[in-house]
Write a protein that holds these residues in place. Structure first.
Motif, mmCIF file in Angstrom:
data_model
loop_
_atom_site.group_PDB
_atom_site.id
_atom_site.type_symbol
_atom_site.label_atom_id
_atom_site.label_comp_id
_atom_site.label_asym_id
_atom_site.label_seq_id
_atom_site.Cartn_x
_atom_site.Cartn_y
_atom_site.Cartn_z
ATOM 1 N N VAL A 279 0.835 -1.197 0.000
ATOM 2 C CA VAL A 279 0.000 0.000 0.000
ATOM 3 C C VAL A 279 0.868 1.244 0.000
ATOM 4 N N MET A 280 1.866 1.270 0.870
ATOM 5 C CA MET A 280 2.741 2.435 0.966
ATOM 6 C C MET A 280 3.464 2.695 -0.348
ATOM 7 N N GLU A 281 3.958 1.626 -0.968
ATOM 8 C CA GLU A 281 4.669 1.784 -2.234
ATOM 9 C C GLU A 281 3.732 2.261 -3.337
ATOM 10 N N ARG A 282 2.520 1.710 -3.377
ATOM 11 C CA ARG A 282 1.544 2.092 -4.409
ATOM 12 C C ARG A 282 1.145 3.562 -4.254
ATOM 13 N N MET A 283 1.103 4.037 -3.000
ATOM 14 C CA MET A 283 0.706 5.419 -2.740
ATOM 15 C C MET A 283 1.879 6.395 -2.789
ATOM 16 N N GLY A 284 3.085 5.884 -3.015
ATOM 17 C CA GLY A 284 4.244 6.756 -3.099
ATOM 18 C C GLY A 284 4.755 7.229 -1.752
ATOM 19 N N MET A 285 4.419 6.512 -0.682
ATOM 20 C CA MET A 285 4.892 6.874 0.645
ATOM 21 C C MET A 285 6.333 6.393 0.826
ATOM 22 N N PRO A 286 7.132 7.122 1.601
ATOM 23 C CA PRO A 286 8.511 6.668 1.834
ATOM 24 C C PRO A 286 8.537 5.390 2.662
ATOM 25 N N VAL A 287 9.419 4.476 2.303
ATOM 26 C CA VAL A 287 9.577 3.214 3.019
ATOM 27 C C VAL A 287 11.055 3.051 3.359
ATOM 28 N N SER A 288 11.365 2.978 4.641
ATOM 29 C CA SER A 288 12.754 2.834 5.071
ATOM 30 C C SER A 288 13.159 1.364 5.083
ATOM 31 N N GLU A 289 14.472 1.130 5.128
ATOM 32 C CA GLU A 289 14.965 -0.241 5.225
ATOM 33 C C GLU A 289 14.521 -0.883 6.529
ATOM 34 N N LYS A 290 14.424 -0.078 7.581
ATOM 35 C CA LYS A 290 13.940 -0.594 8.859
ATOM 36 C C LYS A 290 12.503 -1.097 8.729
ATOM 37 N N GLN A 291 11.667 -0.317 8.044
ATOM 38 C CA GLN A 291 10.278 -0.735 7.837
ATOM 39 C C GLN A 291 10.212 -2.006 6.991
ATOM 40 N N ARG A 292 11.062 -2.103 5.988
ATOM 41 C CA ARG A 292 11.046 -3.296 5.136
ATOM 42 C C ARG A 292 11.425 -4.553 5.913
ATOM 43 N N GLY A 293 12.147 -4.385 6.995
ATOM 44 C CA GLY A 293 12.614 -5.540 7.738
ATOM 45 C C GLY A 293 11.712 -5.979 8.874
ATOM 46 N N TYR A 294 10.595 -5.265 9.097
ATOM 47 C CA TYR A 294 9.713 -5.646 10.196
ATOM 48 C C TYR A 294 9.216 -7.084 10.024
ATOM 49 N N PHE A 295 9.306 -7.872 11.110
ATOM 50 C CA PHE A 295 8.745 -9.232 11.208
ATOM 51 C C PHE A 295 9.390 -10.248 10.274
ATOM 52 N N LEU A 296 10.529 -9.891 9.712
ATOM 53 C CA LEU A 296 11.266 -10.881 8.921
ATOM 54 C C LEU A 296 11.947 -11.859 9.878
ATOM 55 N N PRO A 297 12.065 -13.135 9.496
ATOM 56 C CA PRO A 297 12.747 -14.095 10.386
ATOM 57 C C PRO A 297 14.197 -13.716 10.580
ATOM 58 N N ARG A 298 14.655 -13.866 11.797
ATOM 59 C CA ARG A 298 16.044 -13.542 12.100
ATOM 60 C C ARG A 298 16.957 -14.663 11.606
ATOM 61 N N GLU A 299 18.069 -14.236 11.039
ATOM 62 C CA GLU A 299 19.015 -15.221 10.500
ATOM 63 C C GLU A 299 19.878 -15.806 11.627
#
Length: 299
Positions: A279-299
């Motif tokens: 949704v954020m990308e479609r609406m042109g909202m800024p997306v940080s790398e921190k936001q992209r990493g939310y709830f990703l499995p930890r390595e």
């Protein structure tokens, strides 16, 4: 008279109308029959059954039908998800139009006549001048008490999701399809989802809300809201992960915040968050790398 697929289908539709049914699920074969009738009618002709006797020379050549992309509503009846003509919005500001709908919803006869909804009307909250509209199914106990959609624990979870997106409740518009809490015998804090009949009765109000708000994006929270808005049958898991179309407005289906309260699985949280990222990308909202990493499995 020999029964044909078309005549049987006509008989079935007639029986639904006589019972007062206003919505029915259709197989792809049934949709093909309707498409054929519709296209033939546009040409001023008469639809023939595939099994009806007619000479090859008199049988019209079938017109190719475009299959809609997966997840989109069929284009056969483009008016079916547009506001009902029984409501005429007044001239005036956006706020005045929404107040008109609020007053109309309070005593909306199609909903009242069902005698299955409670009396307290819960309309909407947030900023009507927003680009993002979130729509749920119906108010519950806490929403009825506070007369505001998405409060209580589910509302807190929604607030957390919005905050992670860089938004707040006063930056978006939040509403429900059904404006009254669905009733139960000896009801206290227990809630239930609205029935298809309750959704159908209340649909004109929310469709006119959408017409007034004119958002650039809609998020359907939960399967009931998604099915009601889009007119498609399916689970959230089958409908999420892509954009649907509602009269030219992209719709993203995701899980209801209450689902996340029942599931503490980070993978399920990640699914919701991936929908929000889209949704954020479609609406042109800024997306940080921190936001992209939310709830990703930890390595």
């Amino acid at each position: 008279m020999t029964s044909t697929p078309n005549s049987l289908f006509r008989h079935y539709l007639d029986s639904l109308i006589q019972r007062g049914t206003t919505r029915a699920s259709l197989t792809e074969e049934a949709r093909d029959v309707l498409r054929t009738w519709y296209l033939t009618a546009k040409k001023g002709g008469r639809a023939h059954s595939p099994s009806s006797p007619s000479s090859p020379s008199s049988r019209p050549e079938p017109e190719p039908v475009k299959t809609p992309p997966p997840g989109t509503a069929p284009e056969l009846f483009p008016e079916e998800r547009k506001p009902s003509s029984s409501i005429t919005l007044p001239e005036g500001t956006m706020e005045e139009k929404l107040q008109y709908l609020r007053d109309l919803a309070q005593n909306w006869k199609p909903a009242r006549d069902l005698n299955s909804l409670r009396d307290t009307m819960v309309f909407a909250t947030g900023n009507p001048h927003t680009q993002l509209m979130l729509i749920g199914e119906a108010p519950g106990y806490y929403e009825e008490v506070q007369r505001e959609p998405f409060v209580g624990r589910a509302g807190e979870k929604l607030n957390q999701i919005l905050k992670a997106m860089g938004l707040s409740r006063d930056m978006v518009y939040i509403s429900n399809i059904v404006k009254f809490r669905p009733a139960l015998p000896n009801q206290r804090t227990n809630n239930r989802a609205p029935t298809p009949e309750e959704i159908e009765a209340c649909l004109p109000i929310i469709m006119h809300e959408i017409q007034v708000i004119q958002p650039k994006m809609i998020i359907a929270l939960g399967g009931t809201a998604a099915v009601g808005l889009l007119g498609e049958q399916g689970s959230v898991s089958s409908m999420r992960g892509r954009f649907h179309d509602l009269n030219g407005i992209p719709v993203r289906v995701t899980y209801h915040p209450s689902y996340l309260l029942r599931s503490d699985n980070p993978r399920e949280k990640r699914k919701v968050w991936e929908d929000m990222l889209a949704v954020m990308e479609r609406m042109g909202m800024p997306v940080s790398e921190k936001q992209r990493g939310y709830f990703l499995p930890r390595e």
